[in-house]
Design a protein around this motif. Structure first.
Motif: not given
Length: 313
Positions: A7-8, A171-172, A182-184, A264-274
């Motif tokens: 996606i993207g 967009g996440a 959040y947007p930066i 795409p702002g976030r406290a940390e990158v989300r890279l994980e399997l769900e």
């Protein structure tokens, strides 16, 4: 076997898609925007890792290893650029010093008024319009296909493939229902200023001058929480004023193009399997802030590893 859906189609999505293809997977991209319309096209795209810690450093190292050979390839969109990175405070040598082809500290007489520390170094700088188009063409040539389609949630694709890779950037916030995204807002200008050979980045003031394969990119701004995608002429004028004060040859340079992007702002990158309720899975790969290019290939390699894990169940 059903293809993996990415996606993207920004730098994170395209890098993940190509890494998966190179690992032998069939890949399909679903994206609202083509690469030239994504936030990634507006990026300064200098490999920049001074503030990175933890696994982000490993991702940056992997990306550096990927980009350095591309600086030797014609038409890759990646060049090895000498840059001045300056600070208002004293700073130690960066953790990646020994990994660069060239590095030295700036002396006091090489620093502008009020600046105390800085480096002169050679780092990869990407021209996104060239680089993203090349990645996109490589993806298509390897059998990938692209569907232009806006989605509002992962549920819309959950039954279309057993594995999704969510590279939806800002967009996440909606696609993954992640309220921590959040947007930066950023705004940049691409100029015809071929005589400028050494780039510049003020780490604190966000002033930057990046000579690239497609011109000289200047900027910028970082406005948290601003969703405005329209070019603001007042900000453009301020960027030109600030950067021309640093490099006078920019003052009368022709403007090729202006860009706005929402990092795409976030406290940390989300890279994980769900794991999903329907038995499928999604690999989340978003929240890279202003260092998407710096982290892109390292994250893509981890996506491949997670894909293998998802399919070994």
């Amino acid at each position: 076997m059903s293809p993996i859906i990415v996606i993207g189609s920004g730098v994170i999505g395209l890098s993940a898609a190509r890494a998966l293809q190179l690992a032998g997977y069939e890949v399909h991209i679903v994206t609202r925007d083509l690469p030239e319309e994504t936030t990634s096209i507006a990026a300064g795209a200098m490999w920049s890792a001074s503030d990175l810690e933890g696994r982000s450093r490993n991702w940056a190292i992997a990306s550096l290893k990927h980009f350095l050979p591309l600086t030797q390839e014609a038409n890759s969109g990646v060049t090895l650029q000498r840059m001045r990175e300056v600070y208002a405070d004293k700073v130690p040598d960066p953790w990646y010093r020994e990994r660069l082809p060239f590095f030295q500290r700036l002396s006091k007489h090489e620093l502008r008024g009020g600046l105390i520390g800085g480096y002169l170094m050679d780092v990869p700088v990407v021209a996104p319009p060239i680089y993203l188009q090349r990645l996109y063409e490589q993806f298509l040539a390897a059998g990938g296909n692209v569907e232009i389609r806006e989605i509002e949630s992962l549920d819309e694709l959950a039954d279309e493939a057993p594995l999704l890779v969510n590279c939806s950037g800002v967009g996440a916030r909606e696609v993954a229902s992640d309220a921590t995204v959040y947007p930066i807002r950023g705004q940049t200008m691409l100029l015809d200023a071929s005589g400028i050979r050494v780039g510049y980045m003020d780490h604190d003031a966000i002033d930057h001058i990046f000579p690239r394969a497609d011109g000289v990119l200047i900027g910028g701004v970082k406005v948290k929480g601003d969703w405005n995608r329209q070019i603001d002429p007042t900000i453009s004028a301020d960027i030109m004023r600030r950067c021309s004060a640093i490099e006078k040859r920019l003052a009368n340079a022709k403007v090729f193009r202006e860009f706005v992007g929402l990092r795409p702002g976030r406290a940390e990158v989300r890279l994980e399997l769900e794991r999903l309720a329907n038995g499928g899975a999604v690999i989340h790969n978003y929240g890279h802030g202003s260092v998407g290019y710096t982290l892109s290939w390292g994250c893509a390699e981890d996506v491949v590893a997670l894909a293998a894990k998802a399919q070994s169940r």
